[in-house]
Scaffold this active site. Structure first.
Site, mmCIF file in Angstrom:
data_model
loop_
_atom_site.group_PDB
_atom_site.id
_atom_site.type_symbol
_atom_site.label_atom_id
_atom_site.label_comp_id
_atom_site.label_asym_id
_atom_site.label_seq_id
_atom_site.Cartn_x
_atom_site.Cartn_y
_atom_site.Cartn_z
ATOM 1 N N ASP A 71 -21.079 32.139 1.474
ATOM 2 C CA ASP A 71 -20.681 32.849 0.269
ATOM 3 C C ASP A 71 -21.580 32.433 -0.897
ATOM 4 O O ASP A 71 -21.864 31.244 -1.078
ATOM 5 C CB ASP A 71 -19.218 32.504 -0.027
ATOM 6 C CG ASP A 71 -18.649 33.294 -1.176
ATOM 7 O OD1 ASP A 71 -18.613 34.527 -1.066
ATOM 8 O OD2 ASP A 71 -18.254 32.673 -2.178
ATOM 9 N N GLU A 77 -25.071 35.356 1.895
ATOM 10 C CA GLU A 77 -24.793 36.353 0.858
ATOM 11 C C GLU A 77 -25.783 36.007 -0.247
ATOM 12 O O GLU A 77 -25.593 35.045 -0.986
ATOM 13 C CB GLU A 77 -23.351 36.241 0.357
ATOM 14 C CG GLU A 77 -23.007 37.324 -0.642
ATOM 15 C CD GLU A 77 -21.630 37.128 -1.285
ATOM 16 O OE1 GLU A 77 -20.982 38.133 -1.573
ATOM 17 O OE2 GLU A 77 -21.206 35.991 -1.518
#
Lengths: 720, 106
Positions: free
Chosen positions: A351, A388
């Protein structure tokens, strides 16, 4: 012969627990013969005390100061004997300077969780309101790290062959319609494995399953009156521990066994497990946040601090983990190795991963040591690493994330370009051509190949696929932030009416747009990712940021499976089609030439006229053909596949490329047709009557396959 | 410490009766008892669990130990477990190698 270092050398003050000097590595609590080895790092602490609790009890049963002569460097360590492993919770008190300006926030009145805690109690059952007066909220426990894995092994499916299914553990089966015995848990997922197999996916990507606090920032929605929680869990309490509340056995502290059993059974069914890991920040928030662990153990080590000692906020969540501090870097590597080793995890999705490439002042680095370490780590050597590639501080690295040939990326440009094309925006065909080829414009210059691109149109963050074709605007009022939260650039189109409708024409168009989207996703080079629930038309009523909605907005409503079986069937067959056609799953990019002597280039572009694509700014149509002899870089033979995309609201006739003598075009899917003619079983494609051209409906995708011509049987009455 | 189990071995059948809680406080004692029959020829390993109210992670590990060290070639039975125990056993995957029945017939 018995080792001499198995025996205690002194006893704690209360007389219950004999002690001896410990070993500094591994960090955390490790079961050793007769006792438990505790080890914790702090560079700036002046002293450390081990605090022991009997499970659930409000007050400690014993506090044992680490003798200074047992400290090794900056590591406090000792072995404690006679502990009842099952019934002990432990924490630490750290003494040291409280001097925020210089980055120190020691407070010996706080009991701190071990950053290496492998089991964490305190939120054992999801949604049970905690006792806020408890002096130690998130309690480290001792973990049995053995498990009977039998012959299990990570599956090591090549990344280009994966079909990823992004899932929220709780949301997947929490809805009463799921029909599972233990809704909202790891055990619940096991019951749905037959469904996942029928759909055909071969990888589940689980949204965060590390321990977090669902009550963090919990509040009542002023709009719905419902309790809003930290439902998604992008806010770690501990990196080494499972979210206990996701386990049906969490109340017994047995989440470790339950989750390992899930991984084992998924593997047995040919499904990989990727974890969404959140190393960019912790649940401790900013200056005003709670003491859970890191800030009280060594604030200056664990967090990126401004020169004045405040927290940098590149994560948008109050603090930023100091990922490229050598101690934190090692902790992250230890953590991922632990999940790969002890849980047989197949890969990780990071993330806000660009934070992992920032230095201790927040500046992006050229060769971030953490990312390099992960790329070359021997234990993670076969794990998928997916970034990401952006963060809340404005660093956007899609296409330029430091990769060392190992890292793949969530391709945000794929999502945006396909969405724009899908809704009929002009000037998109050039970009779409890149996306469909695995984005060589982004990944070609570093020879990263198509498999660097994780293609997706929807993910947990943003609209579901049904909402993408049902809403022009986000509707996040239920989140209680006056609809200010969530992304505004959705590139969505409601097909003529904002929100739910029973207008049959609008619903038909929405279904078709969903099919167009999934068809384009599954014929694109790169690794496709599907958002769980999209295959049955899941809606969040226009909420594109349901991070706090632990209710019907987020949960998958399984009754949609019957209602929208048409969509499910289309997904299922598209997935099956991708799996049987290696020409769709190349590792490298196309070379735009014929390098096997087939007479056709590996990829060719077409339009309403064969061999002539309309690349102009006013074009909304594009077709391409993949030569089957070039499948997997020319190493295997496949059928030639032709795909035409008409995103114009008018029908268009596409001239089909001519195939060699004896070969013909067979219809696999045309999204304009009504079921059951919209899509066929792979291998059961239907020979086209007209081999020269095909009339594509408005806003439609056509997929045809080249196969040897077989003698045509006479038509039956009523056959299309 | 109060013994919360009994182990009997007879004619190739090992019968283990479990009571109350099987957790870290008594699991290692049970494991020691089971070690005594490692070398015996055992066709059936039978856990009677009617009165077992709770099994912890440590308790599960004794059962796995028993299967791996004693019962590789034998059948492992779990007889009339209470629902809470059965759920834990199922969710942690131990039901794969155990025969779970309501009653045991010799």
């Amino acid at each position: 012969m018995e080792r001499v270092d198995l025996h205690p050398t002194r006893i704690c003050k209360c007389g219950r627990f004999p002690l001896r000097p410990g070993k500094p590595l591994p960090f955390g609590a490790t079961i050793v013969p007769g006792g438990v080895n505790f080890s914790i790092y702090s560079r700036y602490a002046t002293s450390c005390t081990l605090v022991l609790f009997e499970k659930h009890s409000p007050q400690p049963c014993c506090e044992i100061a680490f003798p200074d002569e047992w400290r090794i460097g900056n590591v406090f360590t000792m072995v404690v004997f006679n502990l009842d492993y099952d019934n002990i919770e432990y924490g630490f008190r750290m003494d040291g300077p409280f001097d925020p300006k210089n980055g120190h926030r020691f407070d010996k009145t706080k009991i701190l969780m071990d950053p290496y805690a492998k089991v964490i109690g305190g939120r054992d059952v999801w949604g049970v309101v905690p006792d806020w007066n408890n002096i130690y909220q998130h309690r480290a426990r001792i973990c049995f790290d053995d498990f009977d894995w039998e012959n299990d092994h990570p599956l090591e499916i090549p990344i280009e062959d994966l079909i990823i299914y992004e899932m929220h553990v709780r949301g997947f089966t929490r809805h009463p319609s799921s029909g599972v015995k233990h809704p909202g848990t790891f055990a619940g997922i096991i019951e749905k494995i037959p469904y996942l197999k029928e759909l055909g996916i071969n990888c589940v990507e689980l949204m965060p399953i590390h321990e977090f606090d669902e009550f963090e920032n919990s509040r009542i929605s002023p709009v719905t009156g419902k309790l809003l929680m930290n439902y998604w869990g992008y806010s770690n309490v501990g990196f080494f521990a499972l979210k206990a509340g996701y386990a049906a056995t969490g109340k017994f502290g047995m989440q470790v066994d339950e989750f390992k059993n899930l991984v084992k059974i998924l593997h047995k069914n040919g499904i990989e497990v990727i974890l969404d890991v959140v190393f960019n920040h912790t649940a401790e928030g900013n200056e005003n946040g709670p003491y859970i662990s890191y800030r009280g153990i060594d604030n200056k080590t664990y967090y990126m601090l401004t020169p004045d000692g405040y927290y940098f906020n590149f994560s948008g969540c109050g603090n930023t983990l100091n990922c490229n501090n050598p101690i934190v870097r090692n902790m992250i590597v230890d953590c991922l190795r632990y999940w790969a080793t002890d849980y047989h995890i197949d890969g990780f999705r990071f993330d806000l991963a660009t934070i992992l490439g920032r230095d201790q002042t927040g500046a992006p680095m050229h060769n971030p040591p953490l990312l390099e370490s992960l790329a070359f780590d021997p234990i993670l050597g076969k794990c998928k690493l997916i970034a990401e590639a952006w963060d809340a501080g404005g660093l956007y690295q899609v296409g330029s994330f430091p990769a060392w040939g190992r890292w793949a990326e969530w391709n945000g440009k794929y999502r945006d370009d396909i969405r724009k094309f899908l809704k009929g925006d002009l000037g998109m065909v050039g970009a779409v051509a890149q996306r469909i080829q695995g984005s060589p414009d982004l990944y070609g210059w570093q020879q990263r190949g198509a498999c660097a691109s994780i293609n997706f149109i929807t993910a947990h963050d943003g609209f579901t696929l049904m909402d993408l074709v049902s809403y022009n605007y986000k509707h996040n009022e239920a989140n209680g932030e006056d609809n200010r939260d969530g992304c505004n650039d959705n590139y969505s189109w409601n097909c003529g009416y904002e929100g739910e409708t029973d207008d049959p024409n609008i619903m038909r168009l929405r279904f078709k747009q969903i099919k167009n989207a999934i068809a384009m996703l599954l014929v694109s080079q790169g690794t496709p990712m599907i958002l769980a629930g999209d295959e049955i038309g899941k809606t969040q009523k226009g909420n594109n940021n349901a991070y706090c909605q632990d209710n019907e907005i987020s949960w998958i409503d399984w009754s949609l499976l019957d209602k929208n079986r048409e969509i499910f069937n289309f997904f299922k067959r598209m997935i099956a089609f991708r799996k049987v056609h290696p020409v769709l799953r190349n590792r490298g990019h196309f070379r735009n030439c014929d390098y096997v002597g087939s007479g056709y280039a590996d990829i060719t572009w077409h339009g309403t006229k064969a061999w002539y694509a309309d690349w102009s700014g006013t074009s909304r149509v594009l077709a391409f053909m993949l030569c089957g002899k070039h499948a997997k870089g020319g190493t295997v033979e496949d059928n030639t596949i032709y795909v035409a995309m008409n995103m114009h609201w008018e029908p268009h006739t596409f001239e089909l490329p001519q195939m060699p003598q004896g070969m013909g075009w067979y219809l696999f899917a045309h999204t304009d047709y009504l079921p059951p003619h919209d899509i066929f079983e792979p291998g059961q494609e239907k020979l086209l009557d007209n081999q020269k051209e095909f009339l594509l409906g408005p806003r439609s995708v056509l997929i045809i396959v080249c196969k040897p011509l077989v003698k045509k049987l006479p038509k039956k009455k009523g056959e299309r | 410490m109060e013994s919360k189990f009994s182990v009997n071995y007879e004619n190739g059948v090992a019968k283990i009766e479990l009571f109350g809680r099987l957790d870290a406080t008594n699991a290692s004692n049970l494991q020691e008892e089971l070690k005594k029959i490692i070398d015996k020829k055992i066709e059936r390993l039978v856990f009677f669990a009617k009165d077992l109210e709770y099994i912890s992670s440590a308790g599960l590990r004794v059962i796995i130990f028993a299967k791996q060290k004693i019962g590789v070639n034998s059948k492992v039975y779990l007889i009339s477990p209470q629902e809470v125990v059965l759920n834990v056993i199922k969710m942690s995957g131990l039901d794969n190698f155990m025969i779970i029945e309501d009653s045991y017939k010799d």
